[in-house]
Design a protein around this motif. Structure first.
Motif, short mmCIF file in Angstrom:
data_model
loop_
_atom_site.label_atom_id
_atom_site.label_comp_id
_atom_site.label_asym_id
_atom_site.label_seq_id
_atom_site.Cartn_x
_atom_site.Cartn_y
_atom_site.Cartn_z
N THR A 12 0.80 -1.21 0.02
CA THR A 12 0.06 0.02 -0.06
C THR A 12 0.96 1.21 -0.01
O THR A 12 1.95 1.17 0.55
N THR A 13 0.29 2.20 -0.60
CA THR A 13 1.14 3.59 -0.62
C THR A 13 0.49 4.90 -0.23
O THR A 13 0.97 5.78 0.37
N THR A 15 -4.02 6.43 1.04
CA THR A 15 -5.34 6.14 1.34
C THR A 15 -6.15 5.56 0.36
O THR A 15 -7.00 4.72 0.57
N CYS A 17 -5.05 3.20 -1.29
CA CYS A 17 -5.07 1.79 -1.20
C CYS A 17 -6.00 1.25 -0.10
O CYS A 17 -6.77 0.19 -0.24
N GLU A 18 -6.38 2.14 0.68
CA GLU A 18 -7.24 1.53 1.80
C GLU A 18 -8.60 1.35 1.18
O GLU A 18 -9.33 0.18 1.54
N ILE A 21 -8.78 -1.79 -1.15
CA ILE A 21 -9.05 -2.92 -0.45
C ILE A 21 -10.23 -3.19 0.21
O ILE A 21 -10.90 -4.24 0.24
N HIS A 38 -3.19 1.96 6.28
CA HIS A 38 -1.97 1.93 5.52
C HIS A 38 -0.72 2.23 6.39
O HIS A 38 0.34 1.65 6.31
N HIS A 65 -3.32 -5.91 -7.80
CA HIS A 65 -2.99 -4.52 -7.52
C HIS A 65 -1.62 -4.40 -6.77
O HIS A 65 -1.06 -3.42 -6.59
N TYR A 67 -0.80 -5.87 -3.88
CA TYR A 67 -0.68 -6.13 -2.39
C TYR A 67 -0.23 -7.60 -1.88
O TYR A 67 -0.78 -8.53 -2.69
N SER A 132 -1.60 4.34 -6.97
CA SER A 132 -2.88 3.60 -6.48
C SER A 132 -3.88 4.62 -6.71
O SER A 132 -5.05 4.06 -6.23
N ARG A 220 6.72 2.77 5.66
CA ARG A 220 5.63 3.42 5.68
C ARG A 220 5.43 4.77 5.05
O ARG A 220 6.67 5.60 5.11
#
Length: 450
Positions: A12-13, A15, A17-18, A21, A38, A65, A67, A132, A220
């Motif tokens: 993930t990179t 929000t 990505c959040e 998912i 994330h 994606h 992940y 993303s 992160r």
């Protein structure tokens, strides 16, 4: 009784990505709720009784994606710093900066004549389209297209493509409209030179953070101000509506989706303080994302594995390079010279001014390419200066001139312009456009050196 399963997630990179998912996992049978962080790299999924879920299921669902999932048995150990890789990236960024700087792509001049500057903004849009951020946009577009396909199975290709075209048209027009609103706000609050510099510095640091995330240098990502996640989900929920104008509205509302690149451009547009320039900036950025959304950029959707890593790495290097350029721009406006050497001497050279009527006369041209000719000038302390400036018909953001130390903050018109001031201190000073992108140097020498 419901049970919550915890998983580690890598890849993930931001929000966006959040959101990707969460929305895809919610479609699985038995899912009561899902929350993705994330920042922590954790996915929490609440399942109905008798509906277990495993990491392999998540890999199958979301592996395309990029992940990776594993069951959260304990906290993962911190990842070590790869200093060799970091040194290599620093070298590549330095080389990229040198090449782009010489080519003129690091001068953003958001006006119709600023071709190279607008190309830089377009490039950021292209980079965003392989990040993303487009996974969220792509999800919206797929939802709209799927909903339309079910309703229009027997209609022509043109009619089936209509929602797709409306979505992209809405996105472009929405970015132009909301960009103009941001520019209007910037003009109304009349940003000071210093505050403008701080805004650009925030944009720069945000872009560098995004680039670092794309390269995976640190475990992160950076924390950024972003719209609430629920707003993103609400926008997605609109995609199930059957109203013919929904695709257009959805495209326009993507302006508010959580994408670091979009937020960086929004801050940049605010700092411009001009409706037309801000609208053009956001419009060109949106144009940069359209190829991927229209399916022309199939490379972004078909790339997986090592190919995806290479594309992401190139994007990361470019974003960091553009961020570093903006750091320099902000320093010019803030009058910060962290890398300047002190104690240097100044000598009169061929560019020293002549005296006309008790004033020092210096002359400069602002070219159509947004360049100062010459970009180095020398004056003497304590003697009034008459600065004659000839502006081209189209100057981009170079139609403003700022030198904080001597209170210069003026607009330049095409043709002849005159700026007068008296240098009150010796040293090396930077003059620039209002965005700090186009810069020159003013040397002020003491009278005793004459």
């Amino acid at each position: 009784m419901a049970k919550t399963y915890l998983f580690h997630v890598k890849g993930t990179t931001c929000t966006s990505c959040e959101v990707v998912i969460e929305r895809e996992v919610r479609e699985l049978d038995g899912v009561l709720g899902v929350d993705v962080s994330h920042a922590k790299g954790v996915v929490a999924i609440t399942m109905k009784k008798g509906h277990p879920i495993h990491a392999a299921q998540l890999e199958s669902l979301l592996g395309t994606h990029g992940y990776q999932f594993s069951k959260k048995e304990k906290e993962l150990p911190p990842q070590p710093w790869n200093w060799g890789r970091i040194a290599t990236i620093v070298g590549i960024v330095a080389l990229t900066y040198f090449i782009l700087s010489k080519a003129g792509f690091l001068t953003y001049s958001p006006t119709i004549d600023g071709g190279k500057g607008l190309a830089g903004v377009f490039l950021i849009g292209l980079i965003a389209s392989v990040s993303s951020c487009t996974a969220v946009l792509g999800g919206l577009l797929v939802a709209v297209s799927a909903s339309s396909a079910k309703q229009n199975q027997n209609k022509s290709l043109r009619e089936r493509m209509r929602p797709h075209i409306l979505f992209n048209a809405g996105r472009l027009i929405g970015f132009l409209f909301f960009g103009a609103i941001i520019g209007l706000v910037g003009s109304l609050i009349q940003l000071s030179i210093g505050f403008n510099g701080l805004l650009i510095l925030i944009v720069a640091l945000l872009m560098i953070g995004l680039g670092v995330n794309l390269l995976g240098i640190v475990p992160r990502g950076v924390s950024v101000i972003r719209p609430p996640k629920w707003l993103t989900h609400k926008i997605h929920d609109l995609s199930t509506s059957h109203h013919p104008h929904v695709p257009f509205a959805l495209g326009a509302l993507t302006f508010f989706l959580p994408c670091g690149f979009t937020q960086a451009m929004q801050l940049y547009a605010l700092s411009l303080g001009d409706m037309k320039s801000s609208a053009l900036l956001m419009g060109v950025f949106a144009l940069g994302t359209l190829p991927a959304l229209l399916g022309i950029g199939a490379i972004t959707s078909s790339a997986t594995g090592e190919r995806l890593k290479k594309i992401t790495a190139v994007a990361g290097v470019l974003v960091i390079t553009l961020g570093i350029s903006n750091v320099q721009n902000s320093f010019a406006l803030l009058d910060w010279h962290p890398f300047a050497f002190t104690g240097q001497s100044y000598t009169v050279d061929a560019s020293a001014p002549t005296m006309v009527g008790g004033e020092q006369l210096i002359q400069m041209e602002v070219s159509e390419r947004g360049l100062y000719i010459p970009d180095e000038l020398t004056v003497v302390e304590g003697i009034p200066v008459r600065w004659e400036i000839f502006g081209a018909d189209f100057m981009g953001c170079a139609d403003s001139l700022i030198m904080r130390e001597f209170g210069i903050n003026t607009h330049l018109d095409p043709g002849s312009n005159t700026v007068t001031f008296t240098p009150t201190q010796t040293g090396r000073f930077t003059y620039s456009c209002s965005m700090g992108m186009i810069r020159g140097t003013m040397y002020v020498i003491p009278q005793e050196t004459l």
